[in-house]
Write a protein that holds these residues in place. Structure first.
Motif, PDB file in Angstrom:
ATOM      1  N   SER A  35       0.837  -1.191   0.000  1.00 29.50           N
ATOM      2  CA  SER A  35       0.000   0.000   0.000  1.00 29.50           C
ATOM      3  C   SER A  35       0.880   1.252   0.000  1.00 29.50           C
ATOM      4  O   SER A  35       2.058   1.207   0.322  1.00 29.50           O
ATOM      5  CB  SER A  35      -0.915  -0.009   1.225  1.00 29.50           C
ATOM      6  N   GLN A  36       0.251   2.363  -0.364  1.00 30.31           N
ATOM      7  CA  GLN A  36       0.995   3.622  -0.436  1.00 30.31           C
ATOM      8  C   GLN A  36       1.574   4.033   0.910  1.00 30.31           C
ATOM      9  O   GLN A  36       2.729   4.466   0.970  1.00 30.31           O
ATOM     10  CB  GLN A  36       0.085   4.721  -0.991  1.00 30.31           C
ATOM     11  N   PRO A  37       0.823   3.928   2.035  1.00 29.91           N
ATOM     12  CA  PRO A  37       1.444   4.269   3.332  1.00 29.91           C
ATOM     13  C   PRO A  37       2.663   3.432   3.647  1.00 29.91           C
ATOM     14  O   PRO A  37       3.642   3.927   4.197  1.00 29.91           O
ATOM     15  CB  PRO A  37       0.300   4.030   4.331  1.00 29.91           C
ATOM     16  N   ASP A  38       2.634   2.139   3.290  1.00 30.44           N
ATOM     17  CA  ASP A  38       3.794   1.281   3.545  1.00 30.44           C
ATOM     18  C   ASP A  38       4.990   1.734   2.722  1.00 30.44           C
ATOM     19  O   ASP A  38       6.121   1.775   3.210  1.00 30.44           O
ATOM     20  CB  ASP A  38       3.460  -0.176   3.229  1.00 30.44           C
ATOM     21  N   ARG A  39       4.752   2.074   1.460  1.00 28.85           N
ATOM     22  CA  ARG A  39       5.856   2.534   0.614  1.00 28.85           C
ATOM     23  C   ARG A  39       6.418   3.856   1.105  1.00 28.85           C
ATOM     24  O   ARG A  39       7.634   4.066   1.090  1.00 28.85           O
ATOM     25  CB  ARG A  39       5.373   2.655  -0.837  1.00 28.85           C
ATOM     26  N   ASP A  40       5.541   4.766   1.548  1.00 27.20           N
ATOM     27  CA  ASP A  40       6.012   6.052   2.055  1.00 27.20           C
ATOM     28  C   ASP A  40       6.836   5.874   3.325  1.00 27.20           C
ATOM     29  O   ASP A  40       7.880   6.512   3.496  1.00 27.20           O
ATOM     30  CB  ASP A  40       4.812   6.972   2.332  1.00 27.20           C
ATOM     31  N   ALA A  41       6.373   5.001   4.227  1.00 26.10           N
ATOM     32  CA  ALA A  41       7.114   4.771   5.471  1.00 26.10           C
ATOM     33  C   ALA A  41       8.474   4.141   5.187  1.00 26.10           C
ATOM     34  O   ALA A  41       9.477   4.502   5.804  1.00 26.10           O
ATOM     35  CB  ALA A  41       6.297   3.876   6.403  1.00 26.10           C
ATOM     36  N   ARG A  42       8.502   3.217   4.240  1.00 26.68           N
ATOM     37  CA  ARG A  42       9.773   2.579   3.894  1.00 26.68           C
ATOM     38  C   ARG A  42      10.734   3.585   3.262  1.00 26.68           C
ATOM     39  O   ARG A  42      11.931   3.612   3.573  1.00 26.68           O
ATOM     40  CB  ARG A  42       9.530   1.411   2.944  1.00 26.68           C
ATOM     41  N   GLU A  72      10.735   6.822   3.731  1.00 22.48           N
ATOM     42  CA  GLU A  72      11.180   7.756   4.761  1.00 22.48           C
ATOM     43  C   GLU A  72      12.263   7.136   5.637  1.00 22.48           C
ATOM     44  O   GLU A  72      13.244   7.791   6.009  1.00 22.48           O
ATOM     45  CB  GLU A  72       9.986   8.175   5.614  1.00 22.48           C
ATOM     46  N   LEU A  73      12.103   5.851   5.962  1.00 16.96           N
ATOM     47  CA  LEU A  73      13.107   5.157   6.776  1.00 16.96           C
ATOM     48  C   LEU A  73      14.435   5.055   6.021  1.00 16.96           C
ATOM     49  O   LEU A  73      15.502   5.285   6.597  1.00 16.96           O
ATOM     50  CB  LEU A  73      12.593   3.771   7.152  1.00 16.96           C
ATOM     51  N   GLU A  74      14.367   4.730   4.726  1.00 20.77           N
ATOM     52  CA  GLU A  74      15.597   4.632   3.942  1.00 20.77           C
ATOM     53  C   GLU A  74      16.285   5.991   3.834  1.00 20.77           C
ATOM     54  O   GLU A  74      17.516   6.077   3.905  1.00 20.77           O
ATOM     55  CB  GLU A  74      15.274   4.085   2.548  1.00 20.77           C
ATOM     56  N   ALA A  75      15.492   7.061   3.673  1.00 19.55           N
ATOM     57  CA  ALA A  75      16.087   8.400   3.608  1.00 19.55           C
ATOM     58  C   ALA A  75      16.757   8.772   4.921  1.00 19.55           C
ATOM     59  O   ALA A  75      17.836   9.375   4.940  1.00 19.55           O
ATOM     60  CB  ALA A  75      15.012   9.430   3.239  1.00 19.55           C
ATOM     61  N   LEU A  76      16.122   8.406   6.049  1.00 15.06           N
ATOM     62  CA  LEU A  76      16.718   8.684   7.362  1.00 15.06           C
ATOM     63  C   LEU A  76      18.033   7.936   7.534  1.00 15.06           C
ATOM     64  O   LEU A  76      19.018   8.494   8.031  1.00 15.06           O
ATOM     65  CB  LEU A  76      15.730   8.299   8.460  1.00 15.06           C
TER      66      LEU A  76
END
Length: 316
Positions: free
Chosen positions: A134-141, A143-147
């Protein structure tokens, strides 16, 4: 002589094993009742979780024979699998004549649709796309990779600043010709980056008095700094400082102009020593506002050039 009467001996044998067995078996019935009650409880909780409001109402109507069922059964026919009399009431097959006996139809949970199989109150308004998250899962992933990338870059940058500091200190310790100038170099790690301050001493100065012309001692210090920061990709900031001694005619030329001119002279020397000009992003003069020795405004240490190897966030 009369014969003595012998009383009969009565031996009573008790089977303790049978009584003990009967006593020990009593807990099995209580345990069976408890397990049955718990199974029933969890079955009810499970049914409440997987059924909709309409289905739960149908189950309640099934156990209430005096109420007419308002829900349809699992059949898909016009009459929903039940007989209807002339008045439209549900009736039993054996009802006599025109008399109808209200009954409720048993609920059929097996005919649940795909949307009804989900627990009540847990439907996903946006189903996952086929073959992906889902889109929220992709966004969270993302964001985590960017961090993680930022943390890795910050760690690598800090290691580079620490290496530049070690190179400077090693050069000051191993080069005999810089022994007299070692006291003129102040190195510190700050929140914005690695700061190297080249200061004047009582008998050692980088500039002629009241002038922005750098002497040989100042050039040697600039070459030392340039050699330590040349391999680093970080940007540079150069700031000039003076002591509190002012000019007789400060209206034409004062400490502001002098500190700015000395900072610009330091920039030219760093470029001549091999530092790319594009890495120098800030050149400024602070006059006598920021003293290194605040207790003594006329101290020679206040006359200095600050060269800061900026961190990525500070250099933007």
């Amino acid at each position: 002589m009369p014969r003595k009467r012998i009383e009969p001996t009565i031996i009573i044998k008790r089977r303790y094993g049978e009584e003990e067995e009967e006593h020990n078996s009593a807990w099995k019935l209580a345990y069976a009742d408890f397990v049955t009650a718990m199974m029933t409880f969890f079955l009810i909780m499970w049914l409440m979780n997987i059924t909709t409001v309409e289905q739960r109402k149908g189950i309640a109507d099934y156990f209430n024979p005096v109420a007419l069922s308002q829900s349809n059964s699992g059949a898909d026919g016009m009459l929903a699998g039940r007989a209807v009399d002339k008045t439209g009431a549900l009736s039993t097959p054996n009802a006599p004549g025109e008399h109808s006996v209200p009954v409720a139809a048993p609920p059929v949970v097996a005919s649940l649709g795909e949307s009804d199989r989900e627990p009540a109150g847990r439907k996903d308004p946006m189903p996952n796309p086929p073959g992906g998250k889902s889109q929220p899962d992709r966004d969270a992933r993302a964001e985590l990779e960017a961090l993680l990338d930022r943390q890795t870059a910050a760690l690598s940058e800090q290691q580079g600043l620490e290496k530049a500091e070690r190179d400077l200190r090693t050069a000051l310790e191993t080069m005999p010709e810089l022994g007299a100038l070692a006291g003129s170099v102040v190195i510190e790690q700050t929140s914005v980056g690695l700061r190297v301050q080249l200061t004047d001493q009582a008998k050692v100065s980088m500039y002629n008095v009241g002038s922005a012309q750098m002497n040989e001692q100042g050039r040697r210090l600039m070459r030392l700094v340039a050699g330590a920061v040349a391999s680093s990709p970080n940007r540079l900031s150069i700031t000039g400082h003076t002591d509190a001694l002012g000019y007789a005619d400060g209206a034409k030329y004062g400490n502001w102009e002098l500190s700015s001119d000395r900072a610009n002279a330091a920039r030219r020397e760093l470029i001549a020593a091999g530092v790319p000009a594009r890495r120098i992003v800030r050149v400024e003069g602070r006059a006598d506002l920021d003293h290194l020795d605040a207790a003594n405004p006329l101290a020679p240490q206040n006359r200095r050039i600050s060269i800061t190897l900026l961190k990525a966030a500070a250099g933007e």
